[in-house]
Design an enzyme around this catalytic site. Structure first.
Site, short mmCIF file in Angstrom:
data_model
loop_
_atom_site.label_atom_id
_atom_site.label_comp_id
_atom_site.label_asym_id
_atom_site.label_seq_id
_atom_site.Cartn_x
_atom_site.Cartn_y
_atom_site.Cartn_z
N SER A 194 -12.41 -5.65 -4.04
CA SER A 194 -11.11 -5.99 -3.58
C SER A 194 -11.00 -7.39 -3.05
O SER A 194 -9.67 -7.81 -3.07
CB SER A 194 -10.70 -5.06 -2.57
OG SER A 194 -11.65 -4.94 -1.48
N ASP A 435 -7.59 -4.02 9.13
CA ASP A 435 -8.35 -4.67 8.07
C ASP A 435 -8.62 -6.15 8.39
O ASP A 435 -7.81 -7.22 8.62
CB ASP A 435 -7.17 -4.95 6.91
CG ASP A 435 -7.75 -5.54 5.54
OD1 ASP A 435 -9.08 -5.91 5.65
OD2 ASP A 435 -7.38 -5.46 4.39
N HIS A 438 -10.17 -8.18 4.33
CA HIS A 438 -9.30 -9.00 3.23
C HIS A 438 -8.47 -9.90 3.92
O HIS A 438 -8.60 -10.26 5.40
CB HIS A 438 -8.52 -7.91 2.52
CG HIS A 438 -9.30 -6.94 1.82
ND1 HIS A 438 -9.53 -5.61 2.45
CD2 HIS A 438 -9.83 -6.83 0.64
CE1 HIS A 438 -10.10 -4.93 1.51
NE2 HIS A 438 -10.28 -5.89 0.61
#
Length: 462
Positions: A194, A435, A438
């Site tokens: 990702s 998160d 990312h």
């Protein structure tokens, strides 16, 4: 007659005076132009004497408002009072607010070609620069909602004010039109986890921003969200090129064995000796950008108990460093055997740093409230063992691989993660998972694509 003659003489003198003033003005203006051109960066000089393009951008930024001072509501200031905001109109608004000066591309590219040979573009620092992101916050409709921090309510946009500056050389700002020309009639495929999807979405949005008719770029199968499936392809119709993403977090094959006695559920396994089954779909692309890293830090992978398989053998226990090395060698062997190095250019993106405080992603780790990068190198993490292994494997390959070593440049950027802004405020709950792996978009991955663009400029293929 004497007075008339005197009047004529006076008029002639006045005309000559005007001509003299006009001639003087032209002379001064010509000198100014000549001096201005003499100060233009010349590619034959040393990097220490060449004024950078970004120094001009910083100069221009003195006359505009910084991004951090623009309230979130300002993005739709030019919108109609009713109805949902149009992303393209939001982009137009920011384009009015953020101005940058350009330099001659030919000179810029020549400089990169000549100076880049002895300059590591991945070794540098982040510097303040108010020239603005390549695409405006909230303007791109092709972002995973968990990366779209602006739409999820993040109003402190200071993290968008930083530009990557390599030590010892200057690099050009991302030029979407020029990169699309490079990609005309070609296929670029991102293969990995990702974080590679983070980079892929950034590139699609950056290239889209350079288009006049933005309807000419679309996901081939009509998909509007980009998380759940394993393959996506954006087509840029006017350039007949595609930018694709294939999900493969380990690069080697994941699978599950049927449940057996002693195991209530099907066991997940990782075939260290088999490349992922979708290989036939991308081996002949013009550009391949691989990555793998974060999934090797998960508990089941790190512990390595009954998880790794080779041939018919499932290892009861295998150290993750050994398993990772085996997997990379499987990938490298496949590339050397199946990828035509005369047609395809191969890239590998390094490990992207995480910044969890007081725990990890699954144990209450946080990164919200971070608004500035790390500035002191002593606070950076140790260089990941995975990247040392990767560098060793790449060095022994027959196929040339361009190593996008983003590890250190990301380690500085503790301010750039979605944190709580991976969700809109209405969906957040106390104790929610943050998160810190990312990156917000626009944001840090845009600089990765700038370096990808520079790498293409430096390539012998162009």
């Amino acid at each position: 007659m004497a007075p008339l003659k005197k009047l004529l003489i006076t008029q002639i003198l006045q005309r000559r005076r005007i001509q003299l003033i006009f001639t003087t003005f032209l002379l001064v203006f010509s000198i100014f132009i000549l001096l201005n051109f003499s100060l233009t960066p010349i590619t034959e000089t040393t990097s220490s004497t060449v004024p950078s393009a970004t120094s001009h951008l910083r100069f221009a930024s003195n006359y505009i408002s910084s991004l951090s001072s623009i309230p979130r509501s300002a993005a739709i200031e030019d919108e109609p009072s009713s109805g949902s905001p149009n992303p393209d109109e939001i982009g137009s608004y920011f384009a009015k607010k953020i101005t940058s000066l350009s330099i001659l591309r030919k000179k810029e590219d020549d400089f990169v070609r000549k100076k880049g040979i002895s300059c590591d573009i991945f070794d540098g620092k982040w510097v303040l620069d108010d020239s603005g992101p390549v695409y405006s916050p909230g303007s791109c409709p092709f972002l995973d909602y968990t990366f779209n921090c602006f739409n999820n309510g993040r109003s402190d946009l200071g993290y968008l004010r930083y530009r990557w500056q390599p030590h010892g050389c200057d690099i050009p700002r991302f030029n979407g039109k020029k990169m699309l020309e490079m990609l005309r009639g070609k296929r670029m495929v991102f293969v990995g986890d990702s974080l590679n999807r983070n980079m892929w979405e950034s590139l699609v949005c950056s290239l889209r921003m350079s288009l006049v008719d933005k309807k000419t770029v679309f996901e081939v199968s009509g998909k509007r969200q980009f998380r759940s499936e394993g393959f996506y392809s954006f087509k840029f119709k006017d350039y007949n090129c595609t930018i694709e993403f294939i999900r493969s977090p380990f690069l080697v094959q994941e699978w599950k064995l049927p449940s057996v006695k002693g195991f209530k559920a099907r066991r997940e396994l990782l075939r260290l000796d088999v490349i992922q089954a979708t290989t036939s779909g991308y081996h002949d692309a013009d550009y391949l950008i691989f990555n793998t890293g974060h999934w090797w830090t998960h508990n089941k992978t790190r512990k390595g108990k009954n998880f790794f398989q080779e041939d018919e053998i499932v290892h009861p226990e295998l150290n993750v460093t050994v398993a990772y090395t085996k997997a990379l060698k499987t990938w490298a062997k496949w590339v050397d055997k199946n990828v035509n190095k005369n047609k395809t250019q191969v890239f590998f993106a390094g490990y992207s740093a995480s910044h969890f405080r007081k725990g990890q992603w699954n144990s209450g780790g946080k990164c919200d409230g971070e608004t500035e990068p790390i500035t002191d190198d002593k606070y950076l993490a140790a260089y990941p063992w995975m990247m040392k292994t990767l560098e060793s494997v790449i060095s022994k390959m027959k196929t040339p691989v361009v190593y996008l070593n983003i590890t250190k440049m990301t380690d500085y950027r503790k301010d750039g993660h979605p944190s709580i802004y991976r969700l809109p405020e209405t969906e957040r709950r106390p104790g929610m998972t943050q998160d810190c792996s990312h990156w917000c978009l626009p944001g840090v991955p845009d600089s990765w694509n700038q370096l990808l663009y520079v790498s293409l400029l430096m390539s012998s293929k162009f």
